[in-house]
Scaffold this motif. Structure first.
Motif, mmCIF file in Angstrom:
data_model
loop_
_atom_site.group_PDB
_atom_site.id
_atom_site.type_symbol
_atom_site.label_atom_id
_atom_site.label_comp_id
_atom_site.label_asym_id
_atom_site.label_seq_id
_atom_site.Cartn_x
_atom_site.Cartn_y
_atom_site.Cartn_z
ATOM 1 N N THR A 252 35.583 70.324 31.083
ATOM 2 C CA THR A 252 35.288 69.386 29.988
ATOM 3 C C THR A 252 36.584 68.885 29.358
ATOM 4 O O THR A 252 36.756 67.678 29.092
ATOM 5 C CB THR A 252 34.422 70.071 28.925
ATOM 6 N N GLU A 253 37.512 69.803 29.130
ATOM 7 C CA GLU A 253 38.822 69.419 28.587
ATOM 8 C C GLU A 253 39.560 68.503 29.552
ATOM 9 O O GLU A 253 40.204 67.520 29.140
ATOM 10 C CB GLU A 253 39.631 70.677 28.298
ATOM 11 N N SER A 254 39.465 68.826 30.848
ATOM 12 C CA SER A 254 40.138 67.989 31.847
ATOM 13 C C SER A 254 39.552 66.591 31.864
ATOM 14 O O SER A 254 40.292 65.585 31.981
ATOM 15 C CB SER A 254 40.000 68.638 33.233
ATOM 16 N N LEU A 255 38.236 66.491 31.762
ATOM 17 C CA LEU A 255 37.586 65.181 31.715
ATOM 18 C C LEU A 255 38.046 64.384 30.503
ATOM 19 O O LEU A 255 38.269 63.164 30.585
ATOM 20 C CB LEU A 255 36.064 65.357 31.697
ATOM 21 N N LEU B 12 43.641 59.372 29.226
ATOM 22 C CA LEU B 12 44.701 58.747 30.017
ATOM 23 C C LEU B 12 44.239 57.393 30.544
ATOM 24 O O LEU B 12 44.999 56.408 30.521
ATOM 25 C CB LEU B 12 45.098 59.668 31.161
ATOM 26 N N ARG B 13 43.000 57.349 31.014
ATOM 27 C CA ARG B 13 42.491 56.070 31.533
ATOM 28 C C ARG B 13 42.443 55.019 30.408
ATOM 29 O O ARG B 13 42.803 53.847 30.615
ATOM 30 C CB ARG B 13 41.109 56.283 32.117
ATOM 31 N N THR B 14 41.992 55.442 29.239
ATOM 32 C CA THR B 14 41.946 54.514 28.092
ATOM 33 C C THR B 14 43.350 54.032 27.741
ATOM 34 O O THR B 14 43.575 52.846 27.458
ATOM 35 C CB THR B 14 41.319 55.222 26.888
ATOM 36 N N TYR B 15 44.306 54.969 27.781
ATOM 37 C CA TYR B 15 45.703 54.620 27.494
ATOM 38 C C TYR B 15 46.219 53.615 28.500
ATOM 39 O O TYR B 15 46.866 52.609 28.138
ATOM 40 C CB TYR B 15 46.542 55.884 27.491
ATOM 41 N N LEU B 16 45.961 53.867 29.794
ATOM 42 C CA LEU B 16 46.466 52.975 30.830
ATOM 43 C C LEU B 16 45.817 51.590 30.725
ATOM 44 O O LEU B 16 46.496 50.553 30.909
ATOM 45 C CB LEU B 16 46.211 53.583 32.213
ATOM 46 N N ARG C 78 52.870 60.591 31.372
ATOM 47 C CA ARG C 78 51.461 60.888 31.103
ATOM 48 C C ARG C 78 50.643 60.905 32.394
ATOM 49 O O ARG C 78 49.727 61.716 32.539
ATOM 50 C CB ARG C 78 50.909 59.866 30.111
ATOM 51 N N THR C 79 50.991 60.046 33.319
ATOM 52 C CA THR C 79 50.297 60.044 34.618
ATOM 53 C C THR C 79 50.613 61.310 35.402
ATOM 54 O O THR C 79 49.741 61.891 36.067
ATOM 55 C CB THR C 79 50.692 58.806 35.431
ATOM 56 N N GLU C 80 51.873 61.764 35.341
ATOM 57 C CA GLU C 80 52.270 62.983 36.048
ATOM 58 C C GLU C 80 51.514 64.189 35.489
ATOM 59 O O GLU C 80 51.103 65.088 36.238
ATOM 60 C CB GLU C 80 53.776 63.188 35.910
ATOM 61 N N ALA C 81 51.270 64.222 34.209
ATOM 62 C CA ALA C 81 50.500 65.321 33.613
ATOM 63 C C ALA C 81 49.068 65.326 34.124
ATOM 64 O O ALA C 81 48.465 66.378 34.353
ATOM 65 C CB ALA C 81 50.523 65.196 32.096
ATOM 66 N N ALA C 82 48.525 64.136 34.315
ATOM 67 C CA ALA C 82 47.152 64.048 34.828
ATOM 68 C C ALA C 82 47.060 64.525 36.271
ATOM 69 O O ALA C 82 46.037 65.086 36.686
ATOM 70 C CB ALA C 82 46.658 62.618 34.714
ATOM 71 N N GLU C 83 48.153 64.286 37.018
ATOM 72 C CA GLU C 83 48.139 64.738 38.412
ATOM 73 C C GLU C 83 48.111 66.264 38.525
ATOM 74 O O GLU C 83 47.750 66.826 39.550
ATOM 75 C CB GLU C 83 49.347 64.162 39.148
#
Length: 402
Positions: A155-158, A164-168, A190-195
């Motif tokens: 849930t936290e990951s989602l 991140l998607r909203t930010y991008l 921020r993208t690297e953190a999502a990866e």
């Protein structure tokens, strides 16, 4: 005595001395008193019969002496009967009451032993039940907690991915070229953190561990209770030409040469010395026993009906395909085999009998030594089709125990 017809003196047989007769009874042939007893004919005779008649040459005794001897024997027999009666009377008066009391005491002791042992067994079973139920509860709680932890994590990951998607999307929508290039480093970080958020993977921690209820005590009690419930027969259409079935349909004997003139049919094994049972089991618990003390090479277990019957490949070889589960012996080595995976079974001594117990609903097959109440091996499996008892022997013979 009179002489011979020629006038010369002849040889005469001695005439028995007179003896007391049978109270006036006389010989029907000679009319003389019956004063003698012929041992050969076992009857009283007269002196004429003894000297010249049918008892001539036989041993004869004075009837009075014979009667006296018989009286003595009857007296002896009466004394023996009296002694025998006295012994029986003494036995009834002295021994039987003691035996009765001893039997009552022994029965009372045996009854107490049964009650005490069953109370002990009941207490042990209740303690084992409590222990296993606690383990089930603990495992259930652990699984539930793991699932909750995973749900919170994902849930936290989602939420992070959504943010991140909203930010991008906001970066693309609201920034001009200059601003977008200026924010490149921030976007990259921020993208690297999502990866770093990995895809969900299957984890055993999320599954209930069925091994938590494994209990040697429960297995042994269960096996002892249900073993020998099933009457199993060998399907003659499946018997390999290397095997011979006895007249009572219980014993499979191995012959190294294919000498048995079985008619060929699709169900028959034509290479491996195998045979199947007649009845398929669809659900429930089933058990049977096989005497194996005469053989040093055998396989026992279960298989699907789809097991290959023809050829020398692994598809028809018990324990070397996905369709069969067997306990086997070769000389001094024992093992469990399924789908070409073999697990050695260490035994102190060779079993004289092997019980096969299958729980189709619970998904377990168990091999058991009923003579010493020892589990040889157990295996869990989610069976997807009806199963058949299966047998193979490559030395001497094995026999079904009904």
């Amino acid at each position: 005595p009179p002489g011979s017809a020629g006038g010369s003196a002849g040889l005469a047989e001695p005439e028995p001395e007179p003896a007391a007769g049978l109270g006036g009874e006389s010989c029907p042939e000679h009319g003389l008193e019956l004063g003698w007893f012929c041992a050969a004919h076992r009857r009283p005779v007269c002196g004429q019969c003894a000297r010249l008649g049918g008892c001539r040459g036989h041993r004869v005794t004075a009837l009075e002496a014979k009667a006296a001897d018989l009286r003595n024997k009857i007296v002896d027999q009466c004394e023996k009967l009296q002694l025998q009666s006295a012994a029986i009377t003494k036995y009834m008066a002295e021994v039987l009451p003691g035996k009765n009391q001893s039997a009552l005491s022994a029965a009372s002791w045996a009854r107490e032993v049964v009650i005490q042992r069953l109370i002990f067994v009941r207490n042990v079973c209740e303690n084992e039940e409590q222990r296993l139920l606690e383990k089930v509860h603990t495992e259930e709680e652990r699984t539930h907690q793991s699932i909750l932890t995973q749900r919170a994590h994902w849930t936290e990951s989602l939420q992070k991915l959504a943010a991140l998607r909203t930010y991008l999307v906001d970066m693309i929508t609201n920034l001009d070229d200059h601003g977008l290039v200026h924010a490149e480093q921030e976007i990259f970080e921020r993208t690297e953190a999502a990866e770093g958020i990995l895809k969900p993977q299957e984890s055993e921690k999320l599954n209930f561990n069925q091994k938590c209820v494994q209990s040697p005590l429960l297995h042994q009690l269960w096996a002892s209770a249900v073993l020998s419930l099933e009457e199993v027969h060998v399907d003659e259409k499946t018997i390999s030409p290397l095997l011979a079935l006895s007249e009572d349909k219980k014993t499979l004997a191995f012959s190294p040469k294919k000498t048995k003139p079985y008619p060929d049919c699709p169900e028959r094994f034509d290479h491996w010395p195998n045979a199947l049972g007649t009845k398929a089991f669809h659900k429930g618990t089933h058990a049977w026993r096989i005497r194996v003390d005469k053989s040093c090479a055998y396989k026992l277990g279960i298989s699907y009906g789809s097991l290959q019957r023809k050829g020398a490949g692994n598809a028809a070889r018990l324990g070397y395909n996905p369709f069969s589960w067997v306990f086997s012996r070769y000389d001094k080595e024992f093992r469990f085999s399924h789908n070409s995976r073999h697990q050695a079974v260490e035994l102190v001594k060779c079993p004289a009998q092997v019980g096969v117990l299958v729980d189709l609903d619970g998904g377990e097959v168990l091999f058991y030594d009923p003579t010493v109440c020892v589990i040889l091996h157990s295996h869990r499996e989610a069976f997807t089709a009806p199963i058949y008892p299966v047998f193979a022997v490559a030395d001497q013979s094995i026999s079904l125990v009904q």
